[in-house]
Structure formats: C-alpha cells, structure tokens
Motif scaffolding. Structure first.
Motif, PDB file in Angstrom:
ATOM      1  N   SER A  20     -17.050  -2.027  -4.332  1.00 12.28           N
ATOM      2  CA  SER A  20     -16.349  -0.812  -3.928  1.00 12.28           C
ATOM      3  C   SER A  20     -15.952  -0.937  -2.470  1.00 12.28           C
ATOM      4  O   SER A  20     -16.727  -1.451  -1.652  1.00 12.28           O
ATOM      5  CB  SER A  20     -17.234   0.417  -4.132  1.00 12.28           C
ATOM      6  N   ASP A  21     -14.749  -0.472  -2.134  1.00 14.94           N
ATOM      7  CA  ASP A  21     -14.230  -0.617  -0.780  1.00 14.94           C
ATOM      8  C   ASP A  21     -13.519   0.672  -0.374  1.00 14.94           C
ATOM      9  O   ASP A  21     -12.865   1.329  -1.200  1.00 14.94           O
ATOM     10  CB  ASP A  21     -13.254  -1.797  -0.725  1.00 14.94           C
ATOM     11  N   THR A  22     -13.622   1.003   0.902  1.00 16.52           N
ATOM     12  CA  THR A  22     -13.000   2.225   1.411  1.00 16.52           C
ATOM     13  C   THR A  22     -11.483   2.151   1.387  1.00 16.52           C
ATOM     14  O   THR A  22     -10.803   3.180   1.260  1.00 16.52           O
ATOM     15  CB  THR A  22     -13.480   2.494   2.845  1.00 16.52           C
ATOM     16  N   ASP A  72      -8.687   4.620  -9.643  1.00  8.73           N
ATOM     17  CA  ASP A  72      -7.231   4.575  -9.524  1.00  8.73           C
ATOM     18  C   ASP A  72      -6.773   3.980  -8.201  1.00  8.73           C
ATOM     19  O   ASP A  72      -5.577   3.778  -7.991  1.00  8.73           O
ATOM     20  CB  ASP A  72      -6.614   5.954  -9.741  1.00  8.73           C
ATOM     21  N   GLY A  73      -7.715   3.671  -7.300  1.00 11.46           N
ATOM     22  CA  GLY A  73      -7.357   2.935  -6.098  1.00 11.46           C
ATOM     23  C   GLY A  73      -6.846   1.546  -6.406  1.00 11.46           C
ATOM     24  O   GLY A  73      -6.150   0.943  -5.577  1.00 11.46           O
ATOM     25  N   LEU A  74      -7.143   1.054  -7.600  1.00 15.25           N
ATOM     26  CA  LEU A  74      -6.560  -0.206  -8.074  1.00 15.25           C
ATOM     27  C   LEU A  74      -5.375   0.063  -9.000  1.00 15.25           C
ATOM     28  O   LEU A  74      -4.265  -0.404  -8.755  1.00 15.25           O
ATOM     29  CB  LEU A  74      -7.598  -1.049  -8.805  1.00 15.25           C
ATOM     30  N   SER A  75      -5.614   0.830 -10.064  1.00 17.79           N
ATOM     31  CA  SER A  75      -4.598   0.981 -11.110  1.00 17.79           C
ATOM     32  C   SER A  75      -3.352   1.707 -10.645  1.00 17.79           C
ATOM     33  O   SER A  75      -2.252   1.460 -11.172  1.00 17.79           O
ATOM     34  CB  SER A  75      -5.204   1.719 -12.320  1.00 17.79           C
ATOM     35  N   ALA A  76      -3.471   2.607  -9.659  1.00 18.09           N
ATOM     36  CA  ALA A  76      -2.301   3.341  -9.177  1.00 18.09           C
ATOM     37  C   ALA A  76      -1.557   2.596  -8.090  1.00 18.09           C
ATOM     38  O   ALA A  76      -0.467   3.012  -7.699  1.00 18.09           O
ATOM     39  CB  ALA A  76      -2.726   4.721  -8.657  1.00 18.09           C
ATOM     40  N   ASP A 126      -6.135   4.114  -0.934  1.00 16.67           N
ATOM     41  CA  ASP A 126      -7.224   4.887  -1.521  1.00 16.67           C
ATOM     42  C   ASP A 126      -8.470   4.002  -1.592  1.00 16.67           C
ATOM     43  O   ASP A 126      -8.390   2.773  -1.455  1.00 16.67           O
ATOM     44  CB  ASP A 126      -6.819   5.354  -2.932  1.00 16.67           C
ATOM     45  N   ASN A 127      -9.615   4.643  -1.812  1.00 17.50           N
ATOM     46  CA  ASN A 127     -10.810   3.870  -2.118  1.00 17.50           C
ATOM     47  C   ASN A 127     -10.548   3.071  -3.388  1.00 17.50           C
ATOM     48  O   ASN A 127      -9.845   3.539  -4.295  1.00 17.50           O
ATOM     49  CB  ASN A 127     -12.009   4.781  -2.355  1.00 17.50           C
ATOM     50  N   VAL A 128     -11.110   1.887  -3.474  1.00 15.99           N
ATOM     51  CA  VAL A 128     -10.898   1.058  -4.654  1.00 15.99           C
ATOM     52  C   VAL A 128     -12.237   0.493  -5.111  1.00 15.99           C
ATOM     53  O   VAL A 128     -13.024  -0.001  -4.299  1.00 15.99           O
ATOM     54  CB  VAL A 128      -9.886  -0.084  -4.373  1.00 15.99           C
ATOM     55  N   SER A 129     -12.503   0.614  -6.407  1.00 18.68           N
ATOM     56  CA  SER A 129     -13.766   0.151  -6.976  1.00 18.68           C
ATOM     57  C   SER A 129     -13.505  -0.546  -8.299  1.00 18.68           C
ATOM     58  O   SER A 129     -12.671  -0.098  -9.097  1.00 18.68           O
ATOM     59  CB  SER A 129     -14.723   1.321  -7.201  1.00 18.68           C
TER      60      SER A 129
END
Length: 362
Positions: free
Chosen positions: A132-134, A309-313, A348-351
């Motif tokens: 997880s990353d900010t 959604d920090g990845l998918s979006a 966004d945050n991404v996890s």
C-alpha cells in the motif's frame, strides 16, 4: 366518440375495474367525468393509451409512484426511464442469481462423508504479497491491505475517519486467516465476518465528525480448501488471471457504473465522468448496504489481484493485465503495479494484493 363507461374502459385498457378505482384514488388515472349523483366513472377514449401503458408497466413490476412519473414524461424520456428501471431490475436479479448459485453450490457440496469441521478438504497453497502506498498527491493513506494464507483483503476508506474505517473492516476479518474456515460453514462464517466488519466501521464512523460521510470499501477473498469466497462492496476490485485470460470478477458499486448499467452513458464516457468516484454502496455509519458474495474454485496456476481504485482508476486495464501476467512472483507484481500508478500521476492512495495458487510441494 363519447365517453366510455368504466366497464367498457376496463375492457379496452385490459385493466380491472378494481385497478381503475385504485389508480383514480392515487391520481394516476383519473376518469374524465364522475357522475355527481351516482359516482359512476366515465373515461375518454384518448385515455386508453395511457391506461395500457400503466398496465404494461405494472406487468414489469414497476412501483406505482414511478409509473406516475413515467406516464407524465414525453415518449423519448419515458423510454429512457423504462430502460433505466429494467437495467436496475436486471442488476438486482443478477445479484440474487449470484447468491442463489452460491447457495446451490454450497449445499451441493455438503456430503455426509466430509467432516463439517474440516477447514481444508483439498490441499492448495497460496503465495502472496501486499503493498500500500500513499501516492504522490494525498497527505495520508486511507487504504488498508492484508494478505495471508487464507485471507486476502483491500479496503479503501473515505471521510474524516476513513483510514480507521478501512483498517477496522479488515481487522474484523483477520480471525478467518488465523483460524481457517470450515468448508461446510463457509456461507455462515462469511455472513458473521461481514457483520463484524459492518459494526466495526459503524463504531469508527460514529466517532467521526461526519458519521454518514465516513466509511470504506471492502474487497476480500477467503480460502477454504480449493474454494475462494469473495466478499465485495464499493469500487475496489478483484481480478483473475487464468489460462492467459484476465477477468474482472467484481462489479463496481458506483453511481457512474449504475448509469452505465442503465444505458445512460457508455463505458468510455464513464472513464472521465466527473462523478465516477461517487459510491452507491459501501460499509458506512449510515444505512446498511449488502455486499456481493461469490464463490470461486481456485486452480493451480491462478493469479488473483485485489486493488483499490488508486490503481484501477488511474492505470488502463491492459497495462494492469500486462504487469500481472508478466511479473515473476507476487512481490514483483505488487511493486510494479504501485510504481505504475505513481508513474501515472499517483493522484490517490494505491493498494494491491497479488496471490498465486499452487499445488503443495510433495
């Protein structure tokens, strides 16, 4: 042509006299004239078309309040409303169909010869990693992740208590990782775990400045033997890489996704829609929403991805697929996926959680 008696109008409109009286009382289909002495109702011939529309909409199961709205609209707008209503019916039916399939599958697998307390009827192992990353824009991280031998989970909190809400939801599920889940009790155990998560988030939200604006998404997979049960609410996602195919196995619970389902906008328009982050369902301190439950047979060689959604979006799906397919192991995959999101701006945050299903070593 003169006015029609209620009997003649009932025959023409295919509505019963009882229904016509009810629709008059509700203001949905008022007669053209009511005899002041006898109270007998008379209808104009031009009312037949509206009456038949009411009858058809009732056959669809549309509530009377919504029928009144549809009947008062111009034809093109009424058509859009009917399309939107039916899309919602199909979505609700699909959710019930998933639960029915879950129950049929669950009950079909209950064999007397299998011990109901046996947590692992088919041996499989899972290699997993979580990160997880900010991100590059946010001041704090409201995401939470967990990866273990039996539980994989991603939560994306929101609101003033979002970080604590996401962590609380996942903490409520962690006993499933420590104790394992008996195959025969999978459905009941999941229901209990989701209820614990709901209460935990409600407690967090209750202490936040804006309780109804605080909550979290939750996408989690629980392993019992060769079975993976998915619990999903919100817009975090789960994907499966199997035999070269890359499949999204969750459905976003967002207002924009509902608009896509209803045919109001296209999937391409949804990508840049200004309201694409607004959730239709989540674990919150407000009214309860039910998560989706699905059951999957895990196979050796499967690779699962759970992400916020920090990845998918932010990252196109074909790029996500490429990384998931090409990464040599889960650790490499999660590092590259987070880096990819940050190279795309990291708004966004991404996890991410990535897990590989394997046969046990002999």
């Amino acid at each position: 042509m003169g006015l029609l008696t209620i009997g003649a109008f009932a025959r023409a409109s295919r509505l019963s006299r009882k229904a016509l009286r009810l629709y008059d009382e509700l203001g949905l289909l008022a007669p053209a004239r009511v005899d002041p002495v006898t109270g007998y109702r008379y209808y104009a011939p031009e009312q037949v078309e509206r009456a038949r529309l009411v009858a058809w909409l009732r056959r669809l199961g549309m509530p009377l309040a919504r029928i009144r709205q549809v009947c008062d609209l111009p034809a093109p707008e009424a058509a859009r409303e009917v399309r939107a209503y039916w899309a919602r019916v199909e979505a609700d039916t699909a959710a019930r169909r998933d639960l029915a399939a879950f129950l049929v599958d669950h009950l079909s697998r209950k064999e007397p010869a299998v011990s109901p307390t046996e947590p692992d009827s088919t041996p499989l192992t899972i290699r997993y990693a979580a990160l997880s990353d900010t991100g590059l824009v946010r001041d704090g991280n409201q995401d939470a992740v967990h990866a273990g031998d039996r539980l994989l989970a991603v939560a994306d909190g929101f609101g003033s208590g979002g970080a604590r809400a996401g962590a609380a939801a996942i903490d409520a599920l962690k006993s499933l990782d420590a104790d394992g889940v008996p195959v025969g009790d999978l459905l009941d155990v999941l229901e209990d775990a989701v209820e614990r998560a709901r209460r935990a988030v409600r407690d967090v939200a209750g202490a936040a400045p804006a309780p109804r604006e605080t909550g979290t998404t939750l996408t989690a997979m629980v392993r019992a033997g060769s079975r993976l049960a998915l619990v999903h609410i919100g817009d975090s996602r789960a994907y499966l890489l199997r035999d070269g195919g890359f499949f999204r196995i969750t459905h976003d619970h967002t207002l924009v996704q509902e608009m896509v389902d209803e045919g109001r906008i296209s999937p391409e328009e949804a990508v840049s829609h200004p309201q694409r982050t607004l959730l239709a369902r989540a674990l919150t301190g407000g009214p309860e929403h039910s998560p989706d439950l699905r059951l999957h047979d895990a196979r050796p060689g499967d690779r699962y991805l759970l992400c916020s959604d920090g990845l998918s979006a932010v990252v196109p799906e074909d790029e996500v697929r490429r990384v998931v397919a090409e990464a040599g192991d889960p650790e490499h995959a999660v590092r590259e996926l987070v880096a990819l999101a940050n190279r795309s701006g990291g708004p966004d945050n991404v996890s991410c959680v990535v897990a590989d299903v394997r046969e046990p070593r002999r």
